[in-house]
Design an enzyme around this catalytic site. Structure first.
Site, short mmCIF file in Angstrom:
data_model
loop_
_atom_site.label_atom_id
_atom_site.label_comp_id
_atom_site.label_asym_id
_atom_site.label_seq_id
_atom_site.Cartn_x
_atom_site.Cartn_y
_atom_site.Cartn_z
N CYS A 2 0.83 -1.20 0.00
CA CYS A 2 0.00 0.00 0.00
C CYS A 2 0.87 1.26 0.00
CB CYS A 2 -0.87 0.02 1.24
SG CYS A 2 -1.84 -1.48 1.41
N ARG A 27 2.89 1.80 -8.57
CA ARG A 27 3.19 0.58 -7.83
C ARG A 27 2.13 -0.49 -8.03
NH1 ARG A 27 5.29 2.01 -2.46
NH2 ARG A 27 3.57 0.83 -1.61
N TRP A 77 -3.14 -2.15 -1.80
CA TRP A 77 -2.83 -3.39 -2.50
C TRP A 77 -3.21 -4.46 -1.49
CZ3 TRP A 77 -1.10 -5.36 -7.07
CH2 TRP A 77 -0.52 -6.62 -7.07
N ASN A 103 0.16 0.96 6.07
CA ASN A 103 0.84 0.07 5.14
C ASN A 103 1.56 -0.96 5.99
OD1 ASN A 103 2.30 -1.12 3.07
ND2 ASN A 103 3.89 0.47 3.07
N GLY A 104 1.40 -2.24 5.67
CA GLY A 104 2.07 -3.28 6.44
C GLY A 104 1.10 -4.40 6.79
N GLU A 486 15.37 -21.71 -13.64
CA GLU A 486 15.00 -20.30 -13.44
C GLU A 486 16.14 -19.38 -13.90
OE1 GLU A 486 12.37 -18.83 -13.02
OE2 GLU A 486 12.84 -16.87 -12.19
N LYS A 490 15.64 -16.58 -16.81
CA LYS A 490 15.91 -15.15 -16.56
C LYS A 490 16.87 -14.61 -17.62
CE LYS A 490 13.49 -14.50 -14.48
NZ LYS A 490 12.26 -14.70 -13.76
N GLU A 493 15.21 -14.31 -21.06
CA GLU A 493 14.15 -13.32 -21.06
C GLU A 493 14.67 -11.89 -21.17
OE1 GLU A 493 12.02 -13.65 -17.38
OE2 GLU A 493 10.15 -12.95 -18.26
N HIS A 509 23.33 -37.72 -21.46
CA HIS A 509 22.33 -38.37 -22.30
C HIS A 509 22.02 -37.54 -23.54
CE1 HIS A 509 21.80 -41.40 -19.22
NE2 HIS A 509 21.73 -40.41 -18.33
N LYS A 608 3.78 -8.94 -19.12
CA LYS A 608 3.87 -9.32 -17.70
C LYS A 608 2.85 -10.43 -17.41
CE LYS A 608 5.20 -8.97 -13.40
NZ LYS A 608 6.47 -9.65 -13.09
O1 M6R Z 1 1.49 -14.43 -13.41
P1 M6R Z 1 2.08 -15.81 -13.54
O2 M6R Z 1 2.92 -16.20 -12.38
O3 M6R Z 1 1.02 -16.84 -13.79
O4 M6R Z 1 2.99 -15.75 -14.81
C1 M6R Z 1 3.59 -16.91 -15.30
C2 M6R Z 1 4.67 -16.59 -16.31
O5 M6R Z 1 4.14 -15.90 -17.40
C3 M6R Z 1 5.81 -15.76 -15.70
O6 M6R Z 1 6.37 -16.40 -14.59
C4 M6R Z 1 6.91 -15.51 -16.73
O7 M6R Z 1 7.55 -16.70 -17.03
C5 M6R Z 1 7.88 -14.47 -16.17
N1 M6R Z 1 7.95 -13.34 -17.03
C6 M6R Z 1 9.25 -15.01 -15.95
O8 M6R Z 1 10.13 -14.04 -15.49
#
Ligand code: M6R
Length: 613
Positions: A2, A27, A77, A103-104, A486, A490, A493, A509, A608
């Site tokens: 928040c 935010r 939020w 907030n908190g 992961e 990253k 991406e 393999h 996103k």
């Molecule tokens: O909102 P979600 O967690 O369901 O999103 C899933 C993926 O689209 C998300 O994790 C995507 O892989 C990210 N951009 C990775 O950094």
């Protein structure tokens, strides 16, 4: 999280509040509200209109213009209670004499609310915040002034807060305080200000002070007096703010991704807050599954996409070891097309930061149709998935703006491990003491993560040495395997470099054939039961000419000699290790992307939240 703002001593207080709330909109939020105080009354307007709430609030408050020179405002939020008007701040006490913004997270709000209700208070919202207004009301009824009533209230609450409080009894005064959640106060010759974030008041004053934990500030027109928890004068340090508004919105970081990485210790800790009772029992308030339901389960199926899928893969190790229950982890877009075998004894856990990803949403719907119990781990209160699921486990990472998921992934793993511990308690597969050890280790991560983040320059140096590389393999074993996945995601991406994540043992393999000089292998070898086998896999790639980056724990010299670069992380128990091991991989991706001049917050071709199949 928040955003809050307050002002006293300004003829245009309402405009200042609304402008400040607009500056906090970036935010992300779900509702907003303001309250203005005079000796006669508190005027309050709250709007739950998603990201239009501040604009709608501006129109709805037009009749209040010029009504008062003192007020507080809030963008919410949601963490406790739905994002509705009656849960939006400011909150009032029973008499309507006290208004506050917060907030908190108040961890002991349930026990306080029960006591207040039993004593005749009417609580009008589902929030953790509202108890504060009623506790302050009780202090005023005992004859305390507002500052004393705030202080006596804060003495009985546990958790994190930044708050601004005002009362009709003393309408030029705003009392502000904080514990853990940040809060700044500021003055001009004629006015006093408070805000959770610098951008909210930056165009009004740069004469700002960041309050320390448990300090209390009394703001009046043209003055601020700061005292400590006992009421003694406190030493304060003025903030030297050289940022413009855009820089301030990023907390002074160059981009949202680095700000959000820096938020990670708090994201993990907030996700744990209030979820272990004084009796040591893990309590997940909105899970809505009875102990009988949980005890009857025969399997857990995690469905998710992208980084959330990786969080689910980490959780598989925790569920199986701690709760002794079989776990499947499925890519949501594949799950519903493969006719999965489900019934009422299966628990399907959707994992989604946004709670809106269509593949995960549809997978969860499919599971419900097949009779499974469905819960979601989501960062957004009342997201579509949260509304449709039988139960919800909210992560409390706060809004994430960068497209690359960072703090929400760490919060997801934390939440899933919490669920695994809860299940272990219900199923009796761990002793009280064993659960306590694992939970304490999760709590310890706040410090471990802070230390890991502080080593970003070491990772930047590694990235600089790899600036010409174009092919990356990320290897891990056991819970280090999803960590590797992961890391590879990253890097792809945000840097657009080719990267693949592999379980270390799988290399021979097939993938070993493509290892040659120029290829970079990032190996996660941070303890865990298979560390030695992992080091053998590293030796295999090294002997084929790969450049090796080894991620190892402090003091571990077992891999010395095979690595071209070593990234050190603090030690942690193996099940919690991915939560901190992911961090240097985020940093590596970040520094490589920045080195290539790329926009880390808005990578090409990506959204996103993915709401199309
Ligand atoms: O909102 P979600 O967690 O369901 O999103 C899933 C993926 O689209 C998300 O994790 C995507 O892989 C990210 N951009 C990775 O950094």
């Amino acid at each position: 999280m928040c955003g809050i703002i307050g002002v006293t001593g300004a003829a245009d207080a309402l405009d200042i509040l609304l402008d400040g709330l607009e500056r906090l909109e970036y935010r992300g939020y779900d509702s907003a509200g303001v309250a203005l105080v005079s000796a006669e009354a508190i005027d309050r307007v709250r709007i739950a209109d998603g990201t239009h709430s501040v604009a709608t609030l501006r129109t709805a408050t037009e009749p209040l213009a010029g009504r008062s020179s003192t007020g507080v405002g809030h963008t919410r939020w949601a963490t406790h209670g739905h994002p509705t008007e009656h849960n939006a701040h400011p909150h009032l006490d029973c008499s309507g004499r006290v208004a506050l913004v917060h907030n908190g997270i108040i961890e002991n709000h349930l026990e306080l609310a029960m006591r207040l209700s039993a004593d005749g208070h009417t609580l009008a919202s589902d929030t953790d915040t509202e108890v504060l207004a009623h506790l302050i009301e009780e202090g005023l009824a005992r004859g305390e002034d507002l500052t004393t009533a705030v202080r006596s209230t804060l003495a009985v609450v546990r958790g994190a807060f930044a708050l601004g409080v005002m009362t009709t009894d003393d309408p030029e005064l705003i009392v502000a305080s904080r514990r853990i959640s940040p809060l700044i106060v500021g003055v001009t010759d004629t006015a006093g200000y408070l805000a959770s974030d610098i951008p909210a008041v930056l165009d009004r004053t740069r004469n700002l002070i960041a309050l320390e934990d448990d300090q209390v500030a009394e703001l009046r027109p043209g003055s601020v007096v700061v005292t400590d928890a006992a009421g003694a004068p406190a030493t304060t340090t003025p903030l030297n703010v050289e940022w413009d508004v855009e820089a301030a919105q990023k907390g002074g970081f160059p981009d949202f991704m680095s700000k959000e990485m820096a938020d990670q210790p708090a994201a993990v800790l907030d996700t744990l807050r209030g979820r272990r009772g004084p009796d040591g029992v893990i309590a997940i308030d909105q899970l809505d599954l009875s102990h009988d339901d949980l005890a009857r389960l025969t399997k857990v199926v995690v469905v998710a996409c992208g980084s959330s899928f990786h969080a689910g893969l980490v959780a598989k190790y925790a569920f199986e070891r701690w709760a002794r229950i079989p776990v499947e982890v499925d890519i949501a877009s594949e799950f519903r097309y493969r006719d999965p075998v489900l019934d009422a004894t299966a628990l399907v856990v959707g994992v989604s930061q946004s709670g809106e990803t269509v593949d995960t949403l549809q997978a969860m719907r499919h599971a419900r149709e097949d009779g499974a119990r469905v819960v979601v781990v989501s960062n957004v209160v009342d997201s579509s998935m949260a509304r449709e699921a039988d139960g919800v486990l909210y992560t409390r990472a706060g809004p994430e703006i960068g497209v690359a998921a960072t703090k929400t992934v760490l919060a997801q793993i934390t939440a899933l491990e919490l669920l695994a511990l809860h299940l272990a308690q219900v199923r009796g597969t761990m002793t009280h003491e064993q659960v306590a050890v694992e939970f304490d280790e999760l709590l310890r991560l706040e410090g471990v993560l802070a230390e890991t983040l502080a080593r970003s320059d070491d990772v930047a140096a590694v990235a600089s040495g790899l600036s010409h590389a174009t092919d990356f393999f990320f290897l891990g074993r056991h819970a280090g395997y999803p960590t590797a996945l992961e890391g590879a995601l990253k890097l792809k991406e945000i840097s657009y470099l080719h990267a693949e994540g592999y379980p270390g043992g799988e290399l021979k393999h097939g993938p070993l054939a493509v290892i040659e000089p120029g290829c970079v292998v990032v190996a996660v070898a941070t303890g865990g039961p298979l560390k030695e086998k992992m080091l053998s896999n590293v030796a295999e790639v090294k002997s084929r000419g790969a450049t090796v980056v080894l991620v190892v724990e402090d003091g571990d010299e077992d891999g010395a000699g095979v690595a071209d670069y070593t990234i050190r992380v603090p030690a942690a128990r193996d099940m919690q290790s991915p939560i901190k091991d992911i961090v240097p991989l985020q940093q590596l991706a970040y520094h490589l992307a920045v080195g290539r001049g790329l926009d880390v917050d808005r990578p090409r071709n990506l959204a996103k939240t993915v709401t199309v199949e």
